[in-house]
Scaffold this motif. Structure first.
Motif, PDB file in Angstrom:
ATOM      1  N   THR A  27      49.950 -13.183  10.758  1.00 24.93           N
ATOM      2  CA  THR A  27      48.906 -12.210  11.382  1.00 24.93           C
ATOM      3  C   THR A  27      49.047 -12.463  12.795  1.00 24.93           C
ATOM      4  N   LEU A  28      48.693 -11.332  13.643  1.00 25.41           N
ATOM      5  CA  LEU A  28      48.696 -11.622  15.155  1.00 25.41           C
ATOM      6  C   LEU A  28      47.559 -12.552  15.589  1.00 25.41           C
ATOM      7  N   ASN A  29      47.663 -13.434  16.235  1.00 25.67           N
ATOM      8  CA  ASN A  29      46.663 -14.406  16.624  1.00 25.67           C
ATOM      9  C   ASN A  29      46.008 -13.720  17.897  1.00 25.67           C
ATOM     10  N   THR A  30      44.730 -13.547  17.920  1.00 28.32           N
ATOM     11  CA  THR A  30      43.827 -12.955  18.851  1.00 28.32           C
ATOM     12  C   THR A  30      43.651 -13.851  20.037  1.00 28.32           C
ATOM     13  N   ASP A  31      43.526 -15.217  20.057  1.00 28.79           N
ATOM     14  CA  ASP A  31      43.005 -16.136  20.857  1.00 28.79           C
ATOM     15  C   ASP A  31      43.573 -15.905  22.490  1.00 28.79           C
ATOM     16  N   VAL A  32      45.037 -15.322  22.311  1.00 25.20           N
ATOM     17  CA  VAL A  32      45.555 -15.212  23.784  1.00 25.20           C
ATOM     18  C   VAL A  32      44.730 -14.061  24.286  1.00 25.20           C
ATOM     19  N   GLN A  84      54.342 -13.348  24.152  1.00 22.60           N
ATOM     20  CA  GLN A  84      54.770 -12.131  23.400  1.00 22.60           C
ATOM     21  C   GLN A  84      54.118 -11.913  22.125  1.00 22.60           C
ATOM     22  N   ALA A  85      53.989 -13.129  21.655  1.00 26.91           N
ATOM     23  CA  ALA A  85      53.207 -13.050  20.171  1.00 26.91           C
ATOM     24  C   ALA A  85      52.908 -14.309  19.884  1.00 26.91           C
ATOM     25  N   TRP A  86      51.823 -14.689  19.481  1.00 23.08           N
ATOM     26  CA  TRP A  86      51.183 -16.149  18.697  1.00 23.08           C
ATOM     27  C   TRP A  86      51.036 -15.455  17.309  1.00 23.08           C
ATOM     28  N   LEU A  87      51.648 -15.896  16.248  1.00 22.74           N
ATOM     29  CA  LEU A  87      51.616 -15.554  14.906  1.00 22.74           C
ATOM     30  C   LEU A  87      51.096 -16.396  14.144  1.00 22.74           C
ATOM     31  N   ASP A  88      49.814 -16.287  13.435  1.00 22.94           N
ATOM     32  CA  ASP A  88      49.333 -17.142  12.506  1.00 22.94           C
ATOM     33  C   ASP A  88      50.146 -17.192  10.915  1.00 22.94           C
ATOM     34  N   VAL A  89      50.518 -18.009  10.472  1.00 29.30           N
ATOM     35  CA  VAL A  89      51.314 -18.033   9.346  1.00 29.30           C
ATOM     36  C   VAL A  89      50.479 -17.825   8.078  1.00 29.30           C
ATOM     37  N   GLN A  90      50.063 -16.912   7.370  1.00 30.62           N
ATOM     38  CA  GLN A  90      49.452 -16.988   6.280  1.00 30.62           C
ATOM     39  C   GLN A  90      50.101 -17.122   4.797  1.00 30.62           C
ATOM     40  N   ILE A 145      66.278  -8.063  23.806  1.00 32.69           N
ATOM     41  CA  ILE A 145      65.414  -7.342  23.047  1.00 32.69           C
ATOM     42  C   ILE A 145      64.173  -8.121  23.013  1.00 32.69           C
ATOM     43  N   SER A 146      63.108  -7.660  23.395  1.00 32.65           N
ATOM     44  CA  SER A 146      61.835  -8.574  23.650  1.00 32.65           C
ATOM     45  C   SER A 146      60.694  -7.473  23.449  1.00 32.65           C
ATOM     46  N   THR A 147      59.732  -7.600  22.258  1.00 27.71           N
ATOM     47  CA  THR A 147      58.634  -6.701  22.511  1.00 27.71           C
ATOM     48  C   THR A 147      57.391  -7.609  22.392  1.00 27.71           C
ATOM     49  N   ASN A 148      56.478  -7.192  23.459  1.00 28.10           N
ATOM     50  CA  ASN A 148      55.378  -7.871  23.307  1.00 28.10           C
ATOM     51  C   ASN A 148      54.376  -7.418  22.481  1.00 28.10           C
ATOM     52  N   LEU A 149      53.770  -8.030  21.547  1.00 26.17           N
ATOM     53  CA  LEU A 149      52.886  -7.611  20.473  1.00 26.17           C
ATOM     54  C   LEU A 149      51.497  -7.371  20.941  1.00 26.17           C
ATOM     55  N   TYR A 150      51.171  -7.824  22.142  1.00 26.91           N
ATOM     56  CA  TYR A 150      49.773  -7.711  22.841  1.00 26.91           C
ATOM     57  C   TYR A 150      49.705  -6.411  23.841  1.00 26.91           C
ATOM     58  N   LEU A 151      50.548  -5.697  23.892  1.00 26.53           N
ATOM     59  CA  LEU A 151      50.679  -4.204  24.500  1.00 26.53           C
ATOM     60  C   LEU A 151      50.077  -3.237  23.811  1.00 26.53           C
TER      61      LEU A 151
END
Length: 151
Positions: A27-32, A84-90, A145-151
Motif C-alpha cells: 500500500t502507498l505510505n502516506t507519511d511522505v 517517487q513511492a514509499w510502499l508498505d509491504v502487506q 521510465i518513472s512514475t511518481n505515485l504521489y502526483l
C-alpha cells in the motif's frame, strides 16, 4: 499419460519460476505527504532512482528510520532526492527470509554525493543504521521510465 507428463512439466517450470520470483503486495505510505512534503516534487524530471527494500528492526526500527527521515528531509529536498513511492509491504510471496521486507522505497538520486556529506545526514544515518536489519538492501537503478505515485 501424455497429458499427465505435460501437466507435470508445466508445474515443474512454474515452481522453478516461482522460486526465482519475488512479489510484494503493498500500500502507498502516506507519511511522505503528511510528514515529509519536501520530498514530493511534481516538477522533477530525474529518472535515475534508488530502490530501497527495508526490514525494520523490532521494536523501534520504524521510529529510528523516521528520525533519519525527519533529520534529512531538507537535505534530500535541496539535493533533489525525491520520493517517487514509499510502499508498505502487506504481504509477500518470496522464498526464504532474505526477501522479507516491511517497506520498499523508490526515490530519485539527484545530488546524492552532495547530500551524504552534510552533518545532519551523517548524524541522522546512525538512526537509519540502528533501525534496519542487515537483510535490507539499497540499489541504484537507471531507468527512463518513472512514475511518481504521489502526483
Amino acid at each position: 499419460n501424455a497429458d499427465r507428463e505435460m501437466i507435470k512439466e508445466m508445474l515443474e517450470r512454474r515452481n522453478a519460476g516461482l522460486q526465482s520470483s519475488y512479489v510484494w503486495a503493498t500500500t502507498l505510505n502516506t507519511d511522505v505527504v503528511d510528514k515529509y512534503s519536501e520530498l514530493v516534487n511534481i516538477t522533477s524530471e530525474k529518472t535515475d532512482l534508488f530502490f530501497h527494500a527495508i526490514k525494520f528492526k523490532s521494536p523501534n526500527g520504524r521510529a529510528d528510520v523516521a528520525r533519519f527521515d525527519e533529520r534529512t528531509k531538507e537535505i534530500k529536498s535541496a539535493n533533489e532526492l525525491y520520493a517517487q513511492a514509499w510502499l508498505d509491504v502487506q504481504a509477500s510471496c518470496a522464498f526464504g527470509d532474505s526477501f522479507d521486507y516491511d517497506q520498499i522505497r523508490i526515490e530519485t538520486i539527484g545530488g546524492y554525493s552532495a547530500a551524504i556529506v552534510e552533518e545532519d545526514w551523517i548524524e541522522g544515518s546512525e538512526f537509519r543504521v540502528d533501525g534496519i536489519e542487515t537483510t535490507s538492501i539499497s540499489a541504484f537503478t537507471f531507468n527512463e521510465i518513472s512514475t511518481n505515485l504521489y502526483l
